[in-house]
Design a protein around this motif. Structure first.
Motif, PDB file in Angstrom:
ATOM      1  N   ILE A   4     -11.968  14.872  -4.254  1.00 32.49           N
ATOM      2  CA  ILE A   4     -12.157  16.230  -4.776  1.00 32.49           C
ATOM      3  C   ILE A   4     -10.818  16.802  -5.241  1.00 32.49           C
ATOM      4  CG2 ILE A   4     -12.797  18.593  -4.159  1.00 32.49           C
ATOM      5  CD1 ILE A   4     -14.922  17.351  -2.313  1.00 32.49           C
ATOM      6  N   PHE A   5      -9.778  16.622  -4.425  1.00 30.10           N
ATOM      7  CA  PHE A   5      -8.448  17.088  -4.805  1.00 30.10           C
ATOM      8  C   PHE A   5      -7.991  16.423  -6.095  1.00 30.10           C
ATOM      9  CE2 PHE A   5      -3.879  16.164  -4.770  1.00 30.10           C
ATOM     10  CZ  PHE A   5      -3.379  17.445  -4.887  1.00 30.10           C
ATOM     11  N   LEU A   6      -8.190  15.110  -6.191  1.00 26.50           N
ATOM     12  CA  LEU A   6      -7.769  14.383  -7.385  1.00 26.50           C
ATOM     13  C   LEU A   6      -8.563  14.801  -8.622  1.00 26.50           C
ATOM     14  CD1 LEU A   6      -7.222  10.863  -5.819  1.00 26.50           C
ATOM     15  CD2 LEU A   6      -5.464  12.442  -6.642  1.00 26.50           C
ATOM     16  N   LEU A   7      -9.845  15.116  -8.439  1.00 25.35           N
ATOM     17  CA  LEU A   7     -10.643  15.596  -9.571  1.00 25.35           C
ATOM     18  C   LEU A   7     -10.153  16.964 -10.052  1.00 25.35           C
ATOM     19  CD1 LEU A   7     -14.216  14.467  -8.501  1.00 25.35           C
ATOM     20  CD2 LEU A   7     -12.876  13.609 -10.441  1.00 25.35           C
ATOM     21  N   VAL A   8      -9.794  17.838  -9.105  1.00 32.08           N
ATOM     22  CA  VAL A   8      -9.231  19.141  -9.484  1.00 32.08           C
ATOM     23  C   VAL A   8      -7.897  18.943 -10.192  1.00 32.08           C
ATOM     24  CG1 VAL A   8      -8.296  21.305  -8.559  1.00 32.08           C
ATOM     25  CG2 VAL A   8     -10.465  20.415  -7.689  1.00 32.08           C
ATOM     26  N   LEU A   9      -7.075  18.024  -9.683  1.00 33.69           N
ATOM     27  CA  LEU A   9      -5.804  17.716 -10.327  1.00 33.69           C
ATOM     28  C   LEU A   9      -6.026  17.153 -11.729  1.00 33.69           C
ATOM     29  CD1 LEU A   9      -2.711  17.609  -9.851  1.00 33.69           C
ATOM     30  CD2 LEU A   9      -3.042  15.269  -9.071  1.00 33.69           C
ATOM     31  N   LEU A  10      -7.016  16.299 -11.885  1.00 31.39           N
ATOM     32  CA  LEU A  10      -7.346  15.753 -13.197  1.00 31.39           C
ATOM     33  C   LEU A  10      -7.778  16.857 -14.160  1.00 31.39           C
ATOM     34  CD1 LEU A  10      -7.854  13.359 -15.113  1.00 31.39           C
ATOM     35  CD2 LEU A  10     -10.132  13.179 -14.106  1.00 31.39           C
ATOM     36  N   GLY A  11      -8.598  17.777 -13.678  1.00 31.80           N
ATOM     37  CA  GLY A  11      -9.007  18.905 -14.518  1.00 31.80           C
ATOM     38  C   GLY A  11      -7.826  19.749 -14.943  1.00 31.80           C
ATOM     39  N   GLY A  12      -6.915  20.014 -14.017  1.00 30.25           N
ATOM     40  CA  GLY A  12      -5.701  20.762 -14.366  1.00 30.25           C
ATOM     41  C   GLY A  12      -4.839  20.010 -15.358  1.00 30.25           C
ATOM     42  N   GLY A  13      -4.742  18.694 -15.188  1.00 33.47           N
ATOM     43  CA  GLY A  13      -3.973  17.880 -16.118  1.00 33.47           C
ATOM     44  C   GLY A  13      -4.576  17.862 -17.509  1.00 33.47           C
ATOM     45  N   ILE A  14      -5.903  17.825 -17.584  1.00 33.00           N
ATOM     46  CA  ILE A  14      -6.575  17.861 -18.887  1.00 33.00           C
ATOM     47  C   ILE A  14      -6.337  19.212 -19.560  1.00 33.00           C
ATOM     48  CG2 ILE A  14      -8.842  17.878 -20.001  1.00 33.00           C
ATOM     49  CD1 ILE A  14      -9.667  15.712 -17.952  1.00 33.00           C
ATOM     50  N   PHE A  15      -6.450  20.292 -18.791  1.00 32.33           N
ATOM     51  CA  PHE A  15      -6.207  21.619 -19.347  1.00 32.33           C
ATOM     52  C   PHE A  15      -4.762  21.760 -19.809  1.00 32.33           C
ATOM     53  CE2 PHE A  15      -4.937  26.087 -18.756  1.00 32.33           C
ATOM     54  CZ  PHE A  15      -5.758  26.667 -19.709  1.00 32.33           C
ATOM     55  N   TYR A  16      -3.828  21.304 -18.998  1.00 30.46           N
ATOM     56  CA  TYR A  16      -2.407  21.348 -19.343  1.00 30.46           C
ATOM     57  C   TYR A  16      -2.146  20.555 -20.619  1.00 30.46           C
ATOM     58  CZ  TYR A  16       2.648  20.762 -18.816  1.00 30.46           C
ATOM     59  OH  TYR A  16       3.999  20.760 -19.035  1.00 30.46           O
ATOM     60  N   SER A  17      -2.751  19.370 -20.713  1.00 33.03           N
ATOM     61  CA  SER A  17      -2.574  18.534 -21.907  1.00 33.03           C
ATOM     62  C   SER A  17      -3.170  19.205 -23.135  1.00 33.03           C
ATOM     63  CB  SER A  17      -3.224  17.167 -21.701  1.00 33.03           C
ATOM     64  OG  SER A  17      -2.583  16.488 -20.661  1.00 33.03           O
ATOM     65  N   LEU A  49      -2.259   9.155 -14.354  1.00 32.61           N
ATOM     66  CA  LEU A  49      -2.022   8.905 -12.932  1.00 32.61           C
ATOM     67  C   LEU A  49      -3.141   9.461 -12.055  1.00 32.61           C
ATOM     68  CD1 LEU A  49       1.836   9.457 -12.781  1.00 32.61           C
ATOM     69  CD2 LEU A  49       0.586   7.292 -12.692  1.00 32.61           C
ATOM     70  N   SER A  50      -3.742  10.561 -12.448  1.00 33.69           N
ATOM     71  CA  SER A  50      -4.879  11.100 -11.688  1.00 33.69           C
ATOM     72  C   SER A  50      -6.072  10.163 -11.752  1.00 33.69           C
ATOM     73  CB  SER A  50      -5.274  12.478 -12.216  1.00 33.69           C
ATOM     74  OG  SER A  50      -4.245  13.399 -12.032  1.00 33.69           O
ATOM     75  N   ILE A  51      -6.355   9.632 -12.940  1.00 36.67           N
ATOM     76  CA  ILE A  51      -7.465   8.683 -13.073  1.00 36.67           C
ATOM     77  C   ILE A  51      -7.181   7.438 -12.245  1.00 36.67           C
ATOM     78  CG2 ILE A  51      -8.651   7.147 -14.704  1.00 36.67           C
ATOM     79  CD1 ILE A  51      -8.332   9.398 -16.790  1.00 36.67           C
ATOM     80  N   TRP A  52      -5.955   6.973 -12.290  1.00 38.98           N
ATOM     81  CA  TRP A  52      -5.574   5.800 -11.503  1.00 38.98           C
ATOM     82  C   TRP A  52      -5.760   6.078 -10.010  1.00 38.98           C
ATOM     83  CZ3 TRP A  52       0.027   3.431 -11.588  1.00 38.98           C
ATOM     84  CH2 TRP A  52       0.051   2.266 -10.848  1.00 38.98           C
ATOM     85  N   ALA A  53      -5.331   7.245  -9.545  1.00 38.29           N
ATOM     86  CA  ALA A  53      -5.466   7.595  -8.132  1.00 38.29           C
ATOM     87  C   ALA A  53      -6.932   7.743  -7.733  1.00 38.29           C
ATOM     88  CB  ALA A  53      -4.698   8.885  -7.844  1.00 38.29           C
ATOM     89  N   ILE A  54      -7.772   8.269  -8.621  1.00 35.96           N
ATOM     90  CA  ILE A  54      -9.202   8.398  -8.320  1.00 35.96           C
ATOM     91  C   ILE A  54      -9.834   7.019  -8.169  1.00 35.96           C
ATOM     92  CG2 ILE A  54     -11.431   9.105  -9.279  1.00 35.96           C
ATOM     93  CD1 ILE A  54      -9.919  11.542 -10.488  1.00 35.96           C
ATOM     94  N   VAL A  55      -9.511   6.116  -9.086  1.00 31.54           N
ATOM     95  CA  VAL A  55     -10.046   4.749  -9.002  1.00 31.54           C
ATOM     96  C   VAL A  55      -9.572   4.079  -7.722  1.00 31.54           C
ATOM     97  CG1 VAL A  55      -9.941   2.459 -10.076  1.00 31.54           C
ATOM     98  CG2 VAL A  55     -10.329   4.483 -11.487  1.00 31.54           C
ATOM     99  N   ASP A  56      -8.311   4.255  -7.374  1.00 27.39           N
ATOM    100  CA  ASP A  56      -7.769   3.666  -6.155  1.00 27.39           C
ATOM    101  C   ASP A  56      -8.426   4.255  -4.908  1.00 27.39           C
ATOM    102  OD1 ASP A  56      -5.880   1.930  -4.820  1.00 27.39           O
ATOM    103  OD2 ASP A  56      -4.832   3.770  -4.226  1.00 27.39           O
ATOM    104  N   ALA A  57      -8.657   5.562  -4.913  1.00 29.06           N
ATOM    105  CA  ALA A  57      -9.285   6.207  -3.754  1.00 29.06           C
ATOM    106  C   ALA A  57     -10.735   5.750  -3.583  1.00 29.06           C
ATOM    107  CB  ALA A  57      -9.216   7.729  -3.903  1.00 29.06           C
ATOM    108  N   ARG A  58     -11.406   5.509  -4.680  1.00 27.16           N
ATOM    109  CA  ARG A  58     -12.789   5.033  -4.600  1.00 27.16           C
ATOM    110  C   ARG A  58     -12.870   3.600  -4.095  1.00 27.16           C
ATOM    111  NH1 ARG A  58     -17.254   7.636  -7.027  1.00 27.16           N
ATOM    112  NH2 ARG A  58     -18.078   5.521  -7.083  1.00 27.16           N
ATOM    113  N   ARG A  59     -11.825   2.825  -4.334  1.00 29.25           N
ATOM    114  CA  ARG A  59     -11.803   1.435  -3.875  1.00 29.25           C
ATOM    115  C   ARG A  59     -11.656   1.318  -2.364  1.00 29.25           C
ATOM    116  NH1 ARG A  59      -7.874  -1.393  -8.292  1.00 29.25           N
ATOM    117  NH2 ARG A  59      -9.295  -1.196 -10.055  1.00 29.25           N
ATOM    118  N   GLN A  60     -11.053   2.318  -1.771  1.00 26.71           N
ATOM    119  CA  GLN A  60     -10.857   2.265  -0.316  1.00 26.71           C
ATOM    120  C   GLN A  60     -12.213   2.355   0.363  1.00 26.71           C
ATOM    121  OE1 GLN A  60      -8.195   5.392   0.700  1.00 26.71           O
ATOM    122  NE2 GLN A  60      -6.395   4.323  -0.067  1.00 26.71           N
ATOM    123  N   SER A  61     -12.491   1.406   1.222  1.00 30.19           N
ATOM    124  CA  SER A  61     -13.810   1.368   1.846  1.00 30.19           C
ATOM    125  C   SER A  61     -13.917   2.322   3.026  1.00 30.19           C
ATOM    126  CB  SER A  61     -14.147  -0.061   2.287  1.00 30.19           C
ATOM    127  OG  SER A  61     -13.168  -0.517   3.203  1.00 30.19           O
TER     128      SER A  61
END
Length: 148
Positions: A4-17, A49-61
């Protein structure tokens, strides 16, 4: 919670971009790098980096519970960041960044005083050389005059 934190960060990054690409010019009329050069790089880096972190977080079992000591560190770092915002107006960019890094590294990198001091001095000096000397863009001035 991490996702959830990473998704919010991704949204902020998209808005910033979006703001960096829509409102800031990449180049000036004279052909020099414009005010949108670094914000575009930073915005795209946040998104990737946010997308990468989201993918990595989802991989953790297994869900890792956050130890109680981390919340104490987070609270302290938020306090240090608020102090940095105040010091930025008083001392200016260089001195406030040195003070911020010294305080933050003393919390996160305990016991390594020499390493913390070297990092706290060299990183702001490199930023000063990059922006003030190479790019001719000054660091934020403070109320206290400083020769740099």
């Amino acid at each position: 919670m991490r996702i959830i934190f990473l998704l919010v960060l991704l949204g902020g990054g998209i808005f910033y971009s979006y703001i960096a690409f829509a409102d800031l010019n990449f180049m000036t009329r004279t052909g020099r790098l414009g005010p949108g050069f670094f914000p575009r790089i930073i915005g795209l880096s946040i998104v990737v980096l946010s997308i990468w972190a989201i993918v990595d977080a989802r991989r953790q079992s297994a869900a890792d519970p956050v130890p109680a000591g981390y919340w104490r560190d987070v609270t302290i770092l938020v306090g240090i960041a608020l102090i940095y915002a105040v010091l930025l107006k008083i001392l200016g960019g260089f001195l406030a960044t040195v003070a911020f890094l010294l305080l933050a590294l003393s919390v996160l990198n305990t016991g390594r005083h020499l390493q913390n001091g070297i990092i706290a001095l060299l990183l702001p000096a490199a930023v000063y050389l990059l922006f003030d000397v190479a790019l001719n863009a000054s660091m934020p001035p403070g109320m206290v005059p400083f020769p740099i």
